[in-house]
Design a protein around this motif. Structure first.
Motif, short mmCIF file in Angstrom:
data_model
loop_
_atom_site.label_atom_id
_atom_site.label_comp_id
_atom_site.label_asym_id
_atom_site.label_seq_id
_atom_site.Cartn_x
_atom_site.Cartn_y
_atom_site.Cartn_z
N LEU A 63 -11.64 5.16 10.05
CA LEU A 63 -10.63 5.44 11.07
C LEU A 63 -9.32 4.70 10.86
CD1 LEU A 63 -12.94 5.40 14.23
CD2 LEU A 63 -12.43 7.29 12.69
N GLN A 64 -9.23 3.92 9.77
CA GLN A 64 -7.99 3.17 9.50
C GLN A 64 -6.83 4.12 9.26
OE1 GLN A 64 -7.15 -0.02 9.52
NE2 GLN A 64 -9.18 -0.69 10.15
N GLU A 65 -5.64 3.67 9.66
CA GLU A 65 -4.41 4.41 9.36
C GLU A 65 -4.24 4.45 7.85
OE1 GLU A 65 -1.97 5.71 11.57
OE2 GLU A 65 -3.64 5.49 12.97
N PRO A 66 -3.59 5.51 7.33
CA PRO A 66 -3.33 5.56 5.88
C PRO A 66 -2.57 4.33 5.42
CG PRO A 66 -2.68 7.61 6.93
CD PRO A 66 -3.04 6.66 8.03
N GLU A 67 -2.84 3.89 4.20
CA GLU A 67 -2.24 2.65 3.69
C GLU A 67 -0.72 2.77 3.50
OE1 GLU A 67 -3.57 3.58 -0.82
OE2 GLU A 67 -4.81 3.92 0.93
N GLU A 68 -0.05 1.61 3.56
CA GLU A 68 1.38 1.55 3.25
C GLU A 68 1.55 1.80 1.76
OE1 GLU A 68 3.97 0.49 5.48
OE2 GLU A 68 2.45 0.89 7.00
N GLU A 69 2.77 2.17 1.37
CA GLU A 69 3.05 2.51 -0.03
C GLU A 69 2.49 1.51 -1.04
OE1 GLU A 69 5.54 4.68 -1.88
OE2 GLU A 69 5.10 6.20 -0.36
N ASP A 70 2.91 0.23 -0.88
CA ASP A 70 2.51 -0.76 -1.89
C ASP A 70 1.37 -1.67 -1.43
OD1 ASP A 70 4.53 0.15 -3.61
OD2 ASP A 70 6.02 -1.03 -2.52
N GLY A 71 1.07 -1.61 -0.14
CA GLY A 71 0.08 -2.55 0.39
C GLY A 71 -1.34 -2.22 -0.07
N GLU A 72 -2.19 -3.22 0.00
CA GLU A 72 -3.61 -3.01 -0.27
C GLU A 72 -4.18 -2.17 0.88
OE1 GLU A 72 -6.47 -4.16 -2.34
OE2 GLU A 72 -4.74 -3.80 -3.65
N PRO A 73 -4.91 -1.13 0.57
CA PRO A 73 -5.49 -0.36 1.67
C PRO A 73 -6.52 -1.18 2.45
CG PRO A 73 -6.31 0.41 -0.46
CD PRO A 73 -5.25 -0.61 -0.74
N ILE A 74 -6.42 -1.11 3.78
CA ILE A 74 -7.44 -1.77 4.61
C ILE A 74 -8.52 -0.73 4.84
CG2 ILE A 74 -7.89 -2.91 6.82
CD1 ILE A 74 -4.69 -3.14 6.94
N ARG A 75 -9.73 -1.03 4.45
CA ARG A 75 -10.80 -0.06 4.57
C ARG A 75 -11.74 -0.44 5.71
NH1 ARG A 75 -8.29 3.80 1.87
NH2 ARG A 75 -8.65 3.87 -0.38
N ASP A 76 -12.21 0.58 6.40
CA ASP A 76 -13.25 0.38 7.41
C ASP A 76 -14.24 1.53 7.23
OD1 ASP A 76 -14.73 -0.44 9.57
OD2 ASP A 76 -13.45 0.55 11.04
N SER A 77 -14.84 1.56 6.05
CA SER A 77 -15.67 2.71 5.70
C SER A 77 -17.02 2.63 6.39
CB SER A 77 -15.84 2.77 4.19
OG SER A 77 -16.28 1.53 3.70
#
Ligand code: NI
Length: 179
Positions: A63-77
């Protein structure tokens, strides 16, 4: 991992009833990994196995928001295998839903706002939890896929036909642009 093609309406596979997973093994975990990759690329917040053509009771969600361009994706899988709803609240709330199998179309769907559910994770471990908010909405939407039900089936016939007409129009315009 592999990105799998997503099955879209009116493909009859979306109407299939998915079968329970008997053993959570490496084959199932491979399917889960492919489903996550497919969902993140789409991008979407939930995916049922039948949406990649596999009629098994397996869901993935993040349900995480899509990641920022350069940021590390925050995952809540999250993984739900053989999910069951044990209790539903009487109170229903509307939520604007969409579906990767009904691309770019959205409509309000009313569902119980609180559920108690149980499922297995990717290691075969059982879980039981009370869920609410977007998580409850999303799990109910994905569980519908296991029964061959789409969010548009919860709409009035008129609204459903409007959504399908808009989808047909969008596909036609995209087809013309590609030609
Ligand atoms: Ni869906």
């Amino acid at each position: 991992m592999a990105i799998l093609p997503i099955v879209e309406v009116p493909d009859p596979r979306l109407r299939q009833i998915s079968l329970a997973v008997e053993t959570v093994d490496d084959e199932v975990r491979k399917l889960i990994a492919d489903m996550f990759e497919t969902m993140y690329v789409a991008p979407g917040i939930g995916l049922a196995a039948i949406q990649v053509g596999v009629p098994r009771r397996v869901l993935v969600m993040d349900l995480q928001e899509p990641e920022e361009e350069d940021g590390e994706p925050i995952r809540d899988s999250r993984v739900f295998i053989n999910p069951e709803i044990l209790r539903r609240s009487d109170q229903e709330v509307p939520y604007l839903e969409g579906c990767l199998s009904v691309p770019d179309q959205y409509a309000d769907v009313e569902r119980p706002d609180r559920i108690r559910a149980r499922w297995l994770d990717e290691h075969g471990k059982p879980h039981e939890e009370e869920l609410d908010g977007l998580l409850a909405v999303c799990l109910q939407h994905e569980m519908d896929h296991l029964e061959g039900i789409l969010f548009i089936d919860h709409l009035s016939r008129l609204k459903r036909e409007m959504v399908l007409k808009k989808l047909a129009k969008m596909r036609k315009e995209r087809g013309l642009r590609a030609a």
